[in-house]
Design a protein around this motif. Structure first.
Motif, PDB file in Angstrom:
ATOM      1  N   GLU A  37       0.823  -1.208   0.000  1.00  0.00           N
ATOM      2  CA  GLU A  37       0.000   0.000   0.000  1.00  0.00           C
ATOM      3  C   GLU A  37       0.860   1.262   0.000  1.00  0.00           C
ATOM      4  O   GLU A  37       0.516   2.262  -0.641  1.00  0.00           O
ATOM      5  CB  GLU A  37      -0.922  -0.022   1.226  1.00  0.00           C
ATOM      6  CG  GLU A  37      -1.960   1.071   1.217  1.00  0.00           C
ATOM      7  CD  GLU A  37      -2.926   0.961   2.382  1.00  0.00           C
ATOM      8  OE1 GLU A  37      -3.607   1.949   2.646  1.00  0.00           O
ATOM      9  OE2 GLU A  37      -2.987  -0.108   3.030  1.00  0.00           O
ATOM     10  N   HIS A  38       1.979   1.192   0.686  1.00  0.00           N
ATOM     11  CA  HIS A  38       2.842   2.377   0.786  1.00  0.00           C
ATOM     12  C   HIS A  38       4.044   2.296  -0.151  1.00  0.00           C
ATOM     13  O   HIS A  38       5.004   3.056  -0.007  1.00  0.00           O
ATOM     14  CB  HIS A  38       3.272   2.573   2.242  1.00  0.00           C
ATOM     15  CG  HIS A  38       2.105   2.854   3.145  1.00  0.00           C
ATOM     16  ND1 HIS A  38       1.463   4.061   3.175  1.00  0.00           N
ATOM     17  CD2 HIS A  38       1.437   2.050   4.015  1.00  0.00           C
ATOM     18  CE1 HIS A  38       0.458   4.013   4.041  1.00  0.00           C
ATOM     19  NE2 HIS A  38       0.432   2.792   4.568  1.00  0.00           N
ATOM     20  N   LYS A  39       3.948   1.344  -1.108  1.00  0.00           N
ATOM     21  CA  LYS A  39       4.919   1.242  -2.202  1.00  0.00           C
ATOM     22  C   LYS A  39       6.355   1.141  -1.707  1.00  0.00           C
ATOM     23  O   LYS A  39       7.262   1.801  -2.221  1.00  0.00           O
ATOM     24  CB  LYS A  39       4.755   2.447  -3.158  1.00  0.00           C
ATOM     25  CG  LYS A  39       3.372   2.503  -3.797  1.00  0.00           C
ATOM     26  CD  LYS A  39       3.216   3.714  -4.695  1.00  0.00           C
ATOM     27  CE  LYS A  39       1.858   3.712  -5.387  1.00  0.00           C
ATOM     28  NZ  LYS A  39       0.704   3.736  -4.479  1.00  0.00           N
TER      29      LYS A  39
ATOM     30  N   TRP B  44       7.342   4.517  10.724  1.00  0.00           N
ATOM     31  CA  TRP B  44       7.298   5.141   9.402  1.00  0.00           C
ATOM     32  C   TRP B  44       8.699   5.416   8.859  1.00  0.00           C
ATOM     33  O   TRP B  44       8.947   5.303   7.660  1.00  0.00           O
ATOM     34  CB  TRP B  44       6.520   6.458   9.437  1.00  0.00           C
ATOM     35  CG  TRP B  44       5.032   6.313   9.534  1.00  0.00           C
ATOM     36  CD1 TRP B  44       4.238   6.665  10.573  1.00  0.00           C
ATOM     37  CD2 TRP B  44       4.161   5.782   8.533  1.00  0.00           C
ATOM     38  NE1 TRP B  44       2.925   6.385  10.300  1.00  0.00           N
ATOM     39  CE2 TRP B  44       2.848   5.841   9.038  1.00  0.00           C
ATOM     40  CE3 TRP B  44       4.366   5.246   7.261  1.00  0.00           C
ATOM     41  CZ2 TRP B  44       1.746   5.411   8.327  1.00  0.00           C
ATOM     42  CZ3 TRP B  44       3.262   4.829   6.558  1.00  0.00           C
ATOM     43  CH2 TRP B  44       1.973   4.899   7.073  1.00  0.00           C
TER      44      TRP B  44
ATOM     45  N   VAL C 196       8.997   4.746   4.822  1.00  0.00           N
ATOM     46  CA  VAL C 196       8.763   5.745   3.771  1.00  0.00           C
ATOM     47  C   VAL C 196       9.477   7.046   4.110  1.00  0.00           C
ATOM     48  O   VAL C 196       9.885   7.284   5.239  1.00  0.00           O
ATOM     49  CB  VAL C 196       7.251   6.042   3.604  1.00  0.00           C
ATOM     50  CG1 VAL C 196       6.498   4.832   3.119  1.00  0.00           C
ATOM     51  CG2 VAL C 196       6.648   6.567   4.907  1.00  0.00           C
TER      52      VAL C 196
ATOM     53  N   GLU D 153       5.493  11.176   2.003  1.00  0.00           N
ATOM     54  CA  GLU D 153       4.274  10.411   2.260  1.00  0.00           C
ATOM     55  C   GLU D 153       3.161  11.321   2.755  1.00  0.00           C
ATOM     56  O   GLU D 153       1.996  11.165   2.363  1.00  0.00           O
ATOM     57  CB  GLU D 153       4.558   9.307   3.290  1.00  0.00           C
ATOM     58  CG  GLU D 153       3.379   8.387   3.590  1.00  0.00           C
ATOM     59  CD  GLU D 153       2.939   7.537   2.414  1.00  0.00           C
ATOM     60  OE1 GLU D 153       1.873   6.896   2.519  1.00  0.00           O
ATOM     61  OE2 GLU D 153       3.641   7.515   1.373  1.00  0.00           O
TER      62      GLU D 153
ATOM     63  N   ARG E 276       1.821  13.145  -0.165  1.00  0.00           N
ATOM     64  CA  ARG E 276       1.002  12.263  -1.004  1.00  0.00           C
ATOM     65  C   ARG E 276      -0.389  12.098  -0.417  1.00  0.00           C
ATOM     66  O   ARG E 276      -1.401  12.180  -1.134  1.00  0.00           O
ATOM     67  CB  ARG E 276       1.671  10.891  -1.117  1.00  0.00           C
ATOM     68  CG  ARG E 276       0.899   9.900  -2.008  1.00  0.00           C
ATOM     69  CD  ARG E 276       1.509   8.504  -1.971  1.00  0.00           C
ATOM     70  NE  ARG E 276       1.274   7.830  -0.699  1.00  0.00           N
ATOM     71  CZ  ARG E 276       0.124   7.204  -0.384  1.00  0.00           C
ATOM     72  NH1 ARG E 276      -0.876   7.198  -1.240  1.00  0.00           N
ATOM     73  NH2 ARG E 276      -0.005   6.602   0.781  1.00  0.00           N
ATOM     74  N   LEU E 277      -0.446  11.875   0.911  1.00  0.00           N
ATOM     75  CA  LEU E 277      -1.739  11.690   1.555  1.00  0.00           C
ATOM     76  C   LEU E 277      -2.584  12.955   1.481  1.00  0.00           C
ATOM     77  O   LEU E 277      -3.802  12.893   1.252  1.00  0.00           O
ATOM     78  CB  LEU E 277      -1.538  11.271   3.021  1.00  0.00           C
ATOM     79  CG  LEU E 277      -1.021   9.839   3.234  1.00  0.00           C
ATOM     80  CD1 LEU E 277      -0.614   9.621   4.686  1.00  0.00           C
ATOM     81  CD2 LEU E 277      -2.086   8.819   2.836  1.00  0.00           C
TER      82      LEU E 277
ATOM     83  N   GLU F  19      -4.542   7.559   8.260  1.00  0.00           N
ATOM     84  CA  GLU F  19      -3.122   7.371   7.944  1.00  0.00           C
ATOM     85  C   GLU F  19      -2.351   8.667   8.160  1.00  0.00           C
ATOM     86  O   GLU F  19      -1.226   8.645   8.684  1.00  0.00           O
ATOM     87  CB  GLU F  19      -2.971   6.889   6.499  1.00  0.00           C
ATOM     88  CG  GLU F  19      -3.419   5.454   6.292  1.00  0.00           C
ATOM     89  CD  GLU F  19      -3.148   4.960   4.883  1.00  0.00           C
ATOM     90  OE1 GLU F  19      -2.271   5.541   4.207  1.00  0.00           O
ATOM     91  OE2 GLU F  19      -3.796   3.993   4.465  1.00  0.00           O
TER      92      GLU F  19
END
Length: 887
Positions: free
Chosen positions: A750-752, A817, A821, A826, A829-830, A882
């Motif tokens: 999911e978080h690549k 985290w 990432v 991140e 992105r979110l 998230e």
């Protein structure tokens, strides 16, 4: 020891093992009065050409049952055969003759039958070959054809016995006549199609010249056979007309106006034309009223001499001429469009004609009573059970069965007519003279019997009846009749009636009805639609086991199967998965050492590593469930569960976990790997016989001598569950370990997170902490998590660092985290996703507030938009959670 090929090549494997099974005689059961046999008599395919996917489904299901019972140690007989398919075969051969510029009448009966036999013998070889390619473990030494000497004698014996009991009679009745095949058809051989035609209102002038009566009909050409006009006695509109005479236009026949309660007051004008020779209701009325029968049709549906000036015209050309003549005379009152159901020949699709004819019939009602009782009393079970009501309802309303056919190919009716005294001689053996006056001037009835008459005797005629053979005494009644639900009445009901009548016993104790094979869109397969898949072509491309898997997995009794490329590919993928996993185990066995004692110990001692205990427990639960499902005829679900266990639990989890142990000198998993693989192959063998035999033989070569003592998997014992090794504790622990690994993998995806990157993880667990900690190396390797710590829940403190927290059933997983990432990237992105989602939610809310859109758009479109809004709102909640975790 031969090397295991990298890829599975079905063609070579299938030929090799089928030839081996045949040579060893494994398909031929021996009579053993100490054991109860399992018996299936194959529904005989019509000898009219290639098998289709429906035959593949039939063969796969029957082979599953036969192989399962054989592995259970029962004498298992699957008796194969082929049906002469009277009308179908004759149509095919006549088409071939037409291509040669000739026909059967030019050849004559004897030469024509010779030509049919030539074609049939070729076709039979093809059908046998195709069944063998499907892996059918039939007893080919007992193969039967409905025109073999044994079935011929059985058919004649059954006919004579029924005739002697006055259950077969010759009479004049309305039958279904096919002008193309020029034969009578039973009601079940007629396919009804909805046709949009016309309702014609015809005026019949009164004989006294005082007006006319109007009748409505969809078949105006049949007025030429009218012998009355009828009205309902309760219909006050026609009271003054009853007893008067009308004149049929053009032909001038004078007919009466009568009353009969069968007349429908709501049809047309309420007055109906009565054509006794061409309508079943009118025929019944004529019997009550003493009306004449006037047949107006030749066998090819042209008009005969009774049609007067219309004689020689085709029926439809006659219709057009009649309408034109009535219109010209001012006697066509009106024409209305009218949709109605019209019967067509099931073989050639020609529109049938109801026609009075002298035919042979079976008086079925007395036979049906016993057949209903057999089902009502539970002596015969129908699966699925919902078809029991359908069966009983049909049998309670059954009509006499027309069994004579005006064909040349089939069982000739065993009746001889005497030219001298006019009497009938009905005999099993061909008589030398008349049974009444002794004259040798006798001629056999030219007609043949309906194909379904011989098929109705199939379960007992194939075993030797009317002779009291050893096979009949041991194998009859048979066990299961497996067939499609579409021939429940054509065949199954008639087999029950005739089996009880001829032998005094039921023909089988269970009727298993499978569904139809449709294409992936649910459409019926047909050459016209271009969606037909040939089983042979599918086997060439995907392999037999893949085809069998595709047509049976996930199916259930009585339900249709949608089959497309994706199901066939799934079957091939499973075969390849099976091959690759087994290849890994076999290569591991070659590289390592395994003692016969280690294998024997597994049967008496519970393995110690928890993953070994888990896979043993799951395997034995599977064995229990498969035994229950197969016993309950749920073959598709049994196969799905074996697939899910092998692919999911054994390959994806157990093999991956024990790869770590394979590199270690102690605690080798090889005995467990070999044991689970061998047992799973035996479980799967009835469903996928070829690949399981190939792999089982490969396993046998690599295990200590004597470990597997059977010469073939197909006669090895089917697995029996050992409930002592079912281990709920091991299952609970491994379920938790798998959930932990899967949750970390999902978070990475999911978080690549890059596949090669290790991430830090902490697992907080309760009672299972020590057991989970024993799988630390497996979790670390399979989740790509390092450093990894397994801690107790009471060590869990508020996280000072930013982390993703996964709350699971038996544990919590904390993934910092920073190790996963770029926090800034991140967060950005979110925030972007949240913003885009909020815009989309606003757009959808605005649209759904628009009254014009909601009221005018199709309901499905509005519902789709509401679904999108719900999905966006759910996603927004998750994204905000998230983001909060990052903060």
């Amino acid at each position: 020891m031969p090397e295991i090929p990298k890829a599975y090549e079905p063609g070579e494997v299938e030929q090799k093992w089928y030839r081996f099974w045949m040579e060893q005689g494994y398909f031929t059961p021996k009579i053993d009065h100490g054991k109860k046999p399992f018996v299936i008599i194959m529904p005989p395919p019509n000898v009219t050409g290639e098998l289709h996917l429906g035959h593949a489904l039939t063969a796969a299901l029957e082979d599953i049952m036969t192989r399962w019972h054989r592995m259970k140690g029962e004498p298992a007989l699957w008796l194969p055969g082929v049906d002469h398919a009277g009308i179908g075969t004759q149509v095919v051969v006549e088409q071939k003759l037409a291509e040669e510029g000739t026909d059967r009448h030019e050849l004559g009966r004897e030469k024509f039958v010779e030509r049919v036999w030539e074609w049939v013998n070729q076709s039979r070889q093809s059908i046998t070959y195709q069944h063998q390619r499907l892996g059918a473990s039939c007893d080919w030494t007992r193969e039967c054809f409905t025109l073999d000497d044994g079935p011929v004698r059985a058919v004649r014996t059954a006919f004579v016995r029924l005739y002697d009991k006055e259950l077969i009679y010759r009479g004049e009745r309305i039958i279904n006549w096919c002008p193309r095949c020029q034969t009578a058809l039973s009601d079940l051989e007629v396919q009804h199609k909805d046709v949009t035609g016309n309702l014609y209102y015809l005026r019949y002038p009164f004989a006294d010249g005082d007006g006319f009566v109007t009748v409505a009909t969809t078949r105006p050409e049949t007025y030429l056979g009218d012998t009355a006009v009828a009205v309902n006695p309760e219909d006050g509109r026609f009271k003054g007309l009853v007893g008067k005479k009308v004149v049929l236009p053009v032909i001038g026949r004078v007919i009466p106006v009568i009353t009969d309660s069968a007349v429908d007051l709501t049809f047309g004008t309420g007055a109906v034309k009565i054509t006794p020779a061409h309508d079943p209701v009118d025929f019944e009325i004529s019997g009550r009223q003493g009306l004449a029968l006037v047949n107006i049709l030749n066998p090819d549906a042209t008009m005969n001499e009774e049609a007067g000036p219309y004689a020689g015209l085709d029926r439809f050309a006659c219709r057009a001429r009649v309408i034109a003549d009535f219109e010209k005379a001012g006697l066509l009152e009106k024409t209305e469009p009218h949709a109605h159901s019209v019967g067509h020949c099931d073989r050639c699709q020609t529109m049938i004609e109801p026609e009075v004819s002298q035919q042979w019939f079976v008086r079925v009602a007395p036979l049906a009573e016993a057949a209903i009782r057999a089902v009502d009393e539970g002596r015969i079970a129908i699966i699925p059970e919902r078809f029991t009501k359908v069966y009983v309802n049909w049998m309670e309303n059954i009509r006499d069965w027309c069994i004579s056919r005006q064909l040349w190919w089939g069982h000739r009716i065993p009746v001889w007519y005497c030219d001298r005294c006019g009497e009938l001689t009905v005999s099993v053996d061909e008589p030398s003279g008349c049974g009444h006056c002794g004259s040798d001037a006798i001629v056999q009835d030219p007609d043949v019997l309906d194909t379904w008459f011989s098929s109705a005797l199939w379960p007992h005629s194939t075993l030797g009846w009317p002779q009291d053979t050893d096979d009949l005494k041991y194998f009859y009644p048979t066990s299961v009749m497996e067939t499609g639900y579409d021939i429940l009445f054509f065949w199954v009901a008639r087999m029950i009636m005739m089996g009880l009548e001829d032998t005094g016993d039921i023909p089988f104790h269970t009727v298993y009805l499978h569904g139809l094979i449709r294409d992936e869109k649910g459409e019926k397969m047909s050459k016209m639609r271009g969606n037909v898949l040939s089983p042979t072509d599918a086997i060439d491309e995907y392999g037999t086991d893949a085809v069998r898997f595709a047509v049976t997995t996930g199916t259930s009794p009585g339900n249709d199967v949608n089959l497309g490329r994706h199901r066939l590919e799934a079957g091939r993928n499973f075969a390849n998965k099976l091959w690759n996993a087994a290849r890994f185990v076999l290569q591991s066995l070659e590289a390592g050492e395994i003692s016969s004692r280690a294998l024997a110990d597994l049967r008496v001692t519970r393995p110690q590593p928890i993953e070994d205990r888990w896979i043993f427990s799951r395997l034995n639960r599977l064995v229990l469930e498969v035994d229950r499902l197969v016993s309950d005829y749920q073959f598709g679900e049994a196969e799905r569960q074996i697939h899910d266990f092998f692919w999911g639990e054994f390959c994806d989890w157990y093999i991956e976990m024990v790869k770590i142990r394979l590199a270690q000198p102690t605690s080798s998993p090889l005995p467990v790997l070999a044991h689970v693989l061998e047992m799973t192959l035996r479980l799967l063998h009835p469903f996928m016989p070829f690949i399981t035999e190939e792999l089982w033989q490969g396993l046998k070569q690599r295990l200590p001598e004597g470990s597997l003592d059977s010469p073939s998997i197909m006669i090895a014992a089917y697995p029996a569950a050992d409930v002592q090794v079912i281990d709920t504790e091991a299952e609970q622990v491994m379920d938790s370990v798998i959930e932990i690994i899967r949750s970390i993998r999902n978070a990475r995806a999911e978080h690549k997170v890059e596949a090669a990157k290790w991430i830090e993880a902490r697992i907080y667990a309760g009672n299972l902490r020590l057991a989970i900690a024993s799988q630390l190396e497996a979790i670390e390797t399979l989740a790509k998590a390092r450093p990894l710590a397994v801690l107790s829940r009471d060590q869990r403190q508020a996280e000072g660092e930013k982390a993703l927290i996964l709350v699971l059933k038996e544990a919590e997983v904390v993934l910092p985290w920073a190790g996963m990432v770029d926090l800034v990237a991140e967060r950005q992105r979110l925030e972007r996703e949240i913003s885009a989602n909020e815009v989309e939610i606003a757009r959808l809310e605005e649209r759904l507030k628009d009254a014009a859109f909601v009221s005018r758009a199709p309901a499905a479109v509005v519902e789709k938009e509401r679904g999108k809004l719900q999905a966006c709102e759910d996603k927004l909640v998750r994204l905000r959670q998230e983001l909060a975790q990052l903060s």
